[in-house]
Design a protein around this motif. Sequence first.
Motif, PDB file in Angstrom:
ATOM      1  N   TRP A   1       0.834  -1.198   0.000  1.00 26.29           N
ATOM      2  CA  TRP A   1       0.000   0.000   0.000  1.00 26.29           C
ATOM      3  C   TRP A   1       0.876   1.258   0.000  1.00 26.29           C
ATOM      4  O   TRP A   1       0.502   2.271  -0.586  1.00 26.29           O
ATOM      5  CB  TRP A   1      -0.940   0.005   1.212  1.00 26.29           C
ATOM      6  CG  TRP A   1      -0.254   0.338   2.501  1.00 26.29           C
ATOM      7  CD1 TRP A   1       0.328  -0.539   3.358  1.00 26.29           C
ATOM      8  CD2 TRP A   1      -0.031   1.634   3.050  1.00 26.29           C
ATOM      9  NE1 TRP A   1       0.897   0.127   4.404  1.00 26.29           N
ATOM     10  CE2 TRP A   1       0.684   1.465   4.246  1.00 26.29           C
ATOM     11  CE3 TRP A   1      -0.374   2.931   2.647  1.00 26.29           C
ATOM     12  CZ2 TRP A   1       1.072   2.536   5.042  1.00 26.29           C
ATOM     13  CZ3 TRP A   1       0.006   4.005   3.441  1.00 26.29           C
ATOM     14  CH2 TRP A   1       0.720   3.795   4.622  1.00 26.29           C
TER      15      TRP A   1
ATOM     16  N   ALA B   1       1.883   2.037  -3.478  1.00 23.04           N
ATOM     17  CA  ALA B   1       0.707   2.632  -4.135  1.00 23.04           C
ATOM     18  C   ALA B   1       0.538   4.080  -3.664  1.00 23.04           C
ATOM     19  O   ALA B   1       0.191   4.963  -4.450  1.00 23.04           O
ATOM     20  CB  ALA B   1      -0.543   1.820  -3.813  1.00 23.04           C
TER      21      ALA B   1
ATOM     22  N   ILE C   1      -5.565   0.005  -3.146  1.00 24.53           N
ATOM     23  CA  ILE C   1      -6.396   1.087  -3.722  1.00 24.53           C
ATOM     24  C   ILE C   1      -6.548   2.216  -2.700  1.00 24.53           C
ATOM     25  O   ILE C   1      -6.464   3.399  -3.048  1.00 24.53           O
ATOM     26  CB  ILE C   1      -7.784   0.538  -4.170  1.00 24.53           C
ATOM     27  CG1 ILE C   1      -7.592  -0.396  -5.360  1.00 24.53           C
ATOM     28  CG2 ILE C   1      -8.740   1.669  -4.536  1.00 24.53           C
ATOM     29  CD1 ILE C   1      -8.802  -1.202  -5.726  1.00 24.53           C
TER      30      ILE C   1
ATOM     31  N   LEU D   1      -3.416   4.164  -2.715  1.00 27.19           N
ATOM     32  CA  LEU D   1      -3.358   4.993  -3.930  1.00 27.19           C
ATOM     33  C   LEU D   1      -4.209   6.253  -3.768  1.00 27.19           C
ATOM     34  O   LEU D   1      -3.753   7.365  -4.066  1.00 27.19           O
ATOM     35  CB  LEU D   1      -3.844   4.166  -5.127  1.00 27.19           C
ATOM     36  CG  LEU D   1      -3.682   4.798  -6.504  1.00 27.19           C
ATOM     37  CD1 LEU D   1      -2.221   4.770  -6.929  1.00 27.19           C
ATOM     38  CD2 LEU D   1      -4.520   4.084  -7.535  1.00 27.19           C
ATOM     39  N   LEU D   2      -5.429   6.086  -3.275  1.00 27.94           N
ATOM     40  CA  LEU D   2      -6.331   7.232  -3.088  1.00 27.94           C
ATOM     41  C   LEU D   2      -5.764   8.221  -2.068  1.00 27.94           C
ATOM     42  O   LEU D   2      -5.801   9.440  -2.266  1.00 27.94           O
ATOM     43  CB  LEU D   2      -7.725   6.758  -2.639  1.00 27.94           C
ATOM     44  CG  LEU D   2      -8.552   6.018  -3.689  1.00 27.94           C
ATOM     45  CD1 LEU D   2      -9.844   5.508  -3.085  1.00 27.94           C
ATOM     46  CD2 LEU D   2      -8.845   6.939  -4.876  1.00 27.94           C
TER      47      LEU D   2
END
Lengths: 166, 183
Positions: free
Chosen positions: A65, A68, B5, B8-9
């Motif tokens: 994460w 990301a 995700i 990423l956000l």
Amino acid sequence: MSLIRLKSWPPYVVGTFIGLLQLPLFLILNKSISGSGGLLVVADGILNILDIPIEQNANVAITWWSVAFLFGIIVGAFFSAKLSGRKWQSLPDFWHAFSYSLWQRCLIGFCAGVLLGIGIRFAGDSASFQEISSIAKLHYHGIITMFMVLLVAVPLCRKLYLSKEQ
Amino acid sequence: MGVVIFGLLLGVLVGILLEKGSILEPKIVIKQLLLQDFTLLKTALIAIAVSSFVFSLLNYVELMEVKAFSFNLLDVIFGGLLIGVSIALTGTLPISIPAQIGVGYIEAIAILIGGIVGCMLYHAIYYFLDIFIVIPTVDIDAVHFKLDYPFYIIGPIFATLLIIVVICLYKIEQRREENNLLK
């Protein structure tokens, strides 16, 4: 939408949002914001591929994460700059004072990056946003790191940039 | 996958904040270190104060425990010094590296690659240092343990003090601007 098109936001608004982001991050991932986590994971991942044994390897699988997160920052900054009509610059303008070529600037950047990478690891990932989290938790190591950063960065900046300005 | 995700956000939000707050600008960082502009300090202090309030709240409702853990004093001092040299040379905070790539600073790619190489080199350096140097360990790593009060009491007091500092900085900047106008 008009807010995102503004060239800049007041530091009070930005600081408040950064602080508030700790809440979802903690509730969902039980973590605090770290700016350098992605860097560490990528470095450990490469060492893992090269089959070099390191202690931190165990964490690689569960911290994707943060890679990301790193990629998300690139995307967020790109769109924010595009929406606010920011002009593209190839270099930080204060480096113009030194009249270095692009390769020289990249070399300085690379060397500074190496120091940063070693420093982050030694200071226990205590850099920028992680620094904010550890000082907010009143951890001594965060406070000491911040003090050491300022102890060396302030006189070095005065030496490097004030003389150039004059 | 959901965690990636979410990361990423969260990154996108932070990227927007870094760009809008101008914290990614080397000029802002260098001016802060030269005490010519307080944008970075004000942002950081507010972020710390709000984080402290958030952590205090989480601590109060017993969702978060602010743990004490030991750390190596020499490691932290040495690491802090290296980070300081790097920030002074490039005007780039570690969190700003990806944001600078996002807005098109080519040199930031070199800093990022250097950072990854540095993280890898650390293992070799640490292995070498560990053989020759016995590093002192500090056992208690949080101020509230020393003061013997729960974090949810000390945290808001600390945050309030930081907000007072920000107000003082605002007043100083206002006075500077007034003086400049008079000149």
